[in-house]
Write a protein that holds these residues in place. Structure first.
Motif, PDB file in Angstrom:
ATOM      1  N   THR A 210       0.855  -1.182   0.000  1.00 37.50           N
ATOM      2  CA  THR A 210       0.000   0.000   0.000  1.00 37.50           C
ATOM      3  C   THR A 210       0.894   1.237   0.000  1.00 37.50           C
ATOM      4  O   THR A 210       1.835   1.322   0.787  1.00 37.50           O
ATOM      5  CB  THR A 210      -0.904   0.013   1.244  1.00 37.50           C
ATOM      6  OG1 THR A 210      -1.716  -1.161   1.247  1.00 37.50           O
ATOM      7  CG2 THR A 210      -1.802   1.240   1.250  1.00 37.50           C
ATOM      8  N   LEU A 211       0.606   2.173  -0.896  1.00 33.44           N
ATOM      9  CA  LEU A 211       1.399   3.383  -1.007  1.00 33.44           C
ATOM     10  C   LEU A 211       0.501   4.606  -0.943  1.00 33.44           C
ATOM     11  O   LEU A 211      -0.467   4.720  -1.692  1.00 33.44           O
ATOM     12  CB  LEU A 211       2.179   3.381  -2.329  1.00 33.44           C
ATOM     13  CG  LEU A 211       2.918   4.675  -2.678  1.00 33.44           C
ATOM     14  CD1 LEU A 211       3.973   5.013  -1.633  1.00 33.44           C
ATOM     15  CD2 LEU A 211       3.549   4.551  -4.073  1.00 33.44           C
ATOM     16  N   TYR A 212       0.847   5.531  -0.036  1.00 29.22           N
ATOM     17  CA  TYR A 212       0.180   6.838   0.066  1.00 29.22           C
ATOM     18  C   TYR A 212       1.226   7.900  -0.252  1.00 29.22           C
ATOM     19  O   TYR A 212       2.204   8.059   0.498  1.00 29.22           O
ATOM     20  CB  TYR A 212      -0.395   7.064   1.463  1.00 29.22           C
ATOM     21  CG  TYR A 212      -1.464   6.074   1.867  1.00 29.22           C
ATOM     22  CD1 TYR A 212      -2.798   6.278   1.530  1.00 29.22           C
ATOM     23  CD2 TYR A 212      -1.138   4.928   2.596  1.00 29.22           C
ATOM     24  CE1 TYR A 212      -3.780   5.370   1.891  1.00 29.22           C
ATOM     25  CE2 TYR A 212      -2.118   4.019   2.968  1.00 29.22           C
ATOM     26  CZ  TYR A 212      -3.423   4.243   2.608  1.00 29.22           C
ATOM     27  OH  TYR A 212      -4.398   3.332   2.972  1.00 29.22           O
ATOM     28  N   ALA A 213       1.032   8.652  -1.340  1.00 29.96           N
ATOM     29  CA  ALA A 213       2.010   9.634  -1.787  1.00 29.96           C
ATOM     30  C   ALA A 213       1.437  11.041  -1.678  1.00 29.96           C
ATOM     31  O   ALA A 213       0.464  11.378  -2.359  1.00 29.96           O
ATOM     32  CB  ALA A 213       2.423   9.343  -3.228  1.00 29.96           C
ATOM     33  N   ASN A 214       2.019  11.852  -0.796  1.00 34.19           N
ATOM     34  CA  ASN A 214       1.597  13.238  -0.559  1.00 34.19           C
ATOM     35  C   ASN A 214       0.101  13.335  -0.235  1.00 34.19           C
ATOM     36  O   ASN A 214      -0.614  14.208  -0.744  1.00 34.19           O
ATOM     37  CB  ASN A 214       1.942  14.121  -1.761  1.00 34.19           C
ATOM     38  CG  ASN A 214       3.372  14.630  -1.703  1.00 34.19           C
ATOM     39  OD1 ASN A 214       4.002  14.629  -0.640  1.00 34.19           O
ATOM     40  ND2 ASN A 214       3.908  15.051  -2.826  1.00 34.19           N
ATOM     41  N   THR A 215      -0.371  12.445   0.614  1.00 38.27           N
ATOM     42  CA  THR A 215      -1.786  12.442   0.995  1.00 38.27           C
ATOM     43  C   THR A 215      -2.028  13.045   2.384  1.00 38.27           C
ATOM     44  O   THR A 215      -3.180  13.136   2.804  1.00 38.27           O
ATOM     45  CB  THR A 215      -2.344  11.003   0.980  1.00 38.27           C
ATOM     46  OG1 THR A 215      -1.572  10.182   1.864  1.00 38.27           O
ATOM     47  CG2 THR A 215      -2.300  10.424  -0.421  1.00 38.27           C
ATOM     48  N   ASP A 216      -0.976  13.475   3.091  1.00 36.21           N
ATOM     49  CA  ASP A 216      -1.171  14.136   4.387  1.00 36.21           C
ATOM     50  C   ASP A 216      -1.940  15.437   4.209  1.00 36.21           C
ATOM     51  O   ASP A 216      -1.805  16.118   3.186  1.00 36.21           O
ATOM     52  CB  ASP A 216       0.180  14.424   5.051  1.00 36.21           C
ATOM     53  CG  ASP A 216       0.822  13.170   5.623  1.00 36.21           C
ATOM     54  OD1 ASP A 216       0.284  12.069   5.364  1.00 36.21           O
ATOM     55  OD2 ASP A 216       1.843  13.285   6.317  1.00 36.21           O
ATOM     56  N   ASP A 217      -2.733  15.796   5.212  1.00 38.89           N
ATOM     57  CA  ASP A 217      -3.580  16.991   5.118  1.00 38.89           C
ATOM     58  C   ASP A 217      -2.777  18.258   4.828  1.00 38.89           C
ATOM     59  O   ASP A 217      -3.242  19.132   4.081  1.00 38.89           O
ATOM     60  CB  ASP A 217      -4.372  17.175   6.421  1.00 38.89           C
ATOM     61  CG  ASP A 217      -5.428  16.092   6.608  1.00 38.89           C
ATOM     62  OD1 ASP A 217      -5.788  15.444   5.601  1.00 38.89           O
ATOM     63  OD2 ASP A 217      -5.873  15.892   7.758  1.00 38.89           O
ATOM     64  N   ASP A 218      -1.570  18.365   5.392  1.00 39.12           N
ATOM     65  CA  ASP A 218      -0.801  19.594   5.203  1.00 39.12           C
ATOM     66  C   ASP A 218      -0.163  19.691   3.817  1.00 39.12           C
ATOM     67  O   ASP A 218       0.430  20.713   3.478  1.00 39.12           O
ATOM     68  CB  ASP A 218       0.270  19.738   6.287  1.00 39.12           C
ATOM     69  CG  ASP A 218       1.246  18.568   6.311  1.00 39.12           C
ATOM     70  OD1 ASP A 218       1.019  17.583   5.593  1.00 39.12           O
ATOM     71  OD2 ASP A 218       2.236  18.635   7.074  1.00 39.12           O
ATOM     72  N   MET A 219      -0.281  18.637   2.998  1.00 34.40           N
ATOM     73  CA  MET A 219       0.247  18.695   1.636  1.00 34.40           C
ATOM     74  C   MET A 219      -0.793  19.225   0.647  1.00 34.40           C
ATOM     75  O   MET A 219      -0.455  19.521  -0.503  1.00 34.40           O
ATOM     76  CB  MET A 219       0.723  17.306   1.182  1.00 34.40           C
ATOM     77  CG  MET A 219       1.786  16.678   2.063  1.00 34.40           C
ATOM     78  SD  MET A 219       3.245  17.718   2.290  1.00 34.40           S
ATOM     79  CE  MET A 219       3.922  17.755   0.649  1.00 34.40           C
ATOM     80  N   ASN A 220      -2.039  19.353   1.104  1.00 32.64           N
ATOM     81  CA  ASN A 220      -3.110  19.781   0.205  1.00 32.64           C
ATOM     82  C   ASN A 220      -4.157  20.593   0.966  1.00 32.64           C
ATOM     83  O   ASN A 220      -5.340  20.289   0.913  1.00 32.64           O
ATOM     84  CB  ASN A 220      -3.739  18.555  -0.462  1.00 32.64           C
ATOM     85  CG  ASN A 220      -4.754  18.901  -1.523  1.00 32.64           C
ATOM     86  OD1 ASN A 220      -5.939  18.708  -1.330  1.00 32.64           O
ATOM     87  ND2 ASN A 220      -4.290  19.416  -2.646  1.00 32.64           N
ATOM     88  N   PRO A 221      -3.745  21.657   1.670  1.00 33.77           N
ATOM     89  CA  PRO A 221      -4.721  22.444   2.427  1.00 33.77           C
ATOM     90  C   PRO A 221      -5.663  23.207   1.502  1.00 33.77           C
ATOM     91  O   PRO A 221      -5.226  23.810   0.514  1.00 33.77           O
ATOM     92  CB  PRO A 221      -3.831  23.398   3.238  1.00 33.77           C
ATOM     93  CG  PRO A 221      -2.587  23.531   2.425  1.00 33.77           C
ATOM     94  CD  PRO A 221      -2.374  22.205   1.781  1.00 33.77           C
ATOM     95  N   ASN A 222      -6.940  23.139   1.788  1.00 33.47           N
ATOM     96  CA  ASN A 222      -7.959  23.835   1.000  1.00 33.47           C
ATOM     97  C   ASN A 222      -7.897  23.493  -0.490  1.00 33.47           C
ATOM     98  O   ASN A 222      -8.193  24.329  -1.356  1.00 33.47           O
ATOM     99  CB  ASN A 222      -7.816  25.358   1.185  1.00 33.47           C
ATOM    100  CG  ASN A 222      -7.924  25.768   2.630  1.00 33.47           C
ATOM    101  OD1 ASN A 222      -8.793  25.301   3.367  1.00 33.47           O
ATOM    102  ND2 ASN A 222      -7.005  26.635   3.068  1.00 33.47           N
TER     103      ASN A 222
END
Length: 377
Positions: A210-222
């Motif tokens: 399983t791979l999550y790439a740049n899915t943290d909340d602070d990588m995509n605010p608003n």
């Protein structure tokens, strides 16, 4: 007399033909590392490979705190190479500054990393905005380890690696995991970076991972991407598993095994070439000493893929593989497979049957070939 002369000439030609050597498929060159550093307080300048050589064996580094004694261990395995195993929720504590650029782990060749527990490398240090999480100049294999050294079962292993999360257009900094080839095997990987979460110069392989790439909340605010790409890779091969990525991907080719339950979730439209690494035929049947092409687009085949010929009779050389050519050498049946060694598991992408037969006029040269090279040669 004329018949005897013709036969003599034919036999002489056969003998000369039998003396022509054939070349087997070239073996992949391993990139044996000489430098390996792990970000650990007061230990960042210790080259673990040198310490392994000087101690003539495994190297164990223990991180002692009030809640746990996490540790990592460097070992060496036949057929695998150097193996770095992290235990008991290991956390990186200090960036490495003894190599070019700051990072949490650095290796200048092929490396296998095993994860037992929930392991974190956080290189998102505001003092070093271009830091990378891991840099491996070779093939990096990351796989889950199901038990600790004490035999305790480990739930689905998880690795989190952060490079600098500050948005960056420089393709040599602010990267979560950077490797020439990256294999993920039976674990979850969470990666983030201001340029990209992953940068893979050649091929990214997910083997039931399983791979999550740049899915943290602070990588995509608003809904605004705070990074350039989520993943940069020449090719991506999914053999089962789940791949989730936010933002743009810079991926040229995409392949997934149709019957492997591979699934993916991208929040933006991603346009890639659908790659096909299957053989041209379901069956390669040809007469003795003839060659057939294995792949339609041989130059597109990633370096990490292997082609094996397996004969029904052990030791029998039905055919030989030289690059993209399959040349028939002995009568009989075999199978040819294309696969990738992903961690401790070999994942097979495609299999085809092979059959070598004789025409009536080939019996004499065939028998002389057997006399010269042997039945299995």
């Amino acid at each position: 007399m004329k018949v005897k002369r013709v036969l003599a000439a034919l036999l002489a030609a056969v003998l000369l033909l039998g003396c022509v050597p054939f070349t087997a498929g070239a073996a992949k060159k391993a990139h044996v590392p000489t430098e390996l550093y792990v970000g650990e307080k007061n230990k960042t300048e210790h080259n673990l490979i040198e310490r392994y050589a000087n101690s003539n064996g495994p190297v164990k580094v223990i991180a002692i705190d009030t809640t746990t004694q996490s540790y990592y261990e460097l070992t060496k395995e036949d057929g695998v190479g150097y193996v770095l195993t992290f235990y008991k929720n290991y956390r990186m504590s200090e960036l490495i500054d003894s190599v070019d650029g700051y990072c949490g782990l650095y290796c200048d060749g092929d490396l296998t990393v095993r994860i037992a527990g929930d392991v974190t490398f956080d290189a998102n240090d505001p003092k070093h905005k271009g830091a990378c999480g891991w840099i491996v100049k070779g093939t990096l294999t990351i796989e889950g380890k199901k038990t600790t050294d004490e035999g305790e079962e480990v739930p689905y292993p998880r690795l989190t690696v952060y490079g600098s999360k500050a948005k960056n257009a420089d393709d040599e900094s602010s990267i979560g995991i950077w490797a020439d080839t990256l294999m993920l095997h039976r674990l979850a990987v969470v990666a983030s970076g201001g340029y990209s979460a992953l940068k893979v110069n050649d091929t990214l392989v997910l083997g039931y991972a399983t791979l999550y790439a740049n899915t943290d909340d602070d990588m995509n605010p608003n809904g605004v991407d705070m990074f350039t790409y989520s993943v940069v890779a020449k090719d991506t091969i999914m053999f089962g598993g789940y791949f989730k990525a936010n933002g743009l991907l810079d991926v040229d080719g995409f392949y997934f095994k149709e019957d492997s339950d591979a699934d993916y979730d991208f929040d933006k439209r991603v346009v890639v070439y659908r790659k096909d690494f299957n053989f041209q035929r379901d069956k390669y049947s040809e007469r003795y000493n003839k060659s057939l092409k294995l792949f339609k687009n041989y130059n597109d085949i990633p370096e990490c893929l292997d082609v094996f010929l397996t004969c029904e009779e052990v030791g029998r050389k039905i055919a030989v593989i030289n690059g993209n050519d399959l040349t028939m050498k002995r009568t009989g049946d075999a199978t040819v497979s294309v696969s990738v060694q992903c961690g401790s598991e070999r994942l097979v992408l495609d299999v085809a049957d092979v059959n070598c037969y004789l025409k009536w006029y080939q019996w004499i040269p065939y028998l002389f070939d057997i006399i010269i090279h042997g039945r299995n040669g």
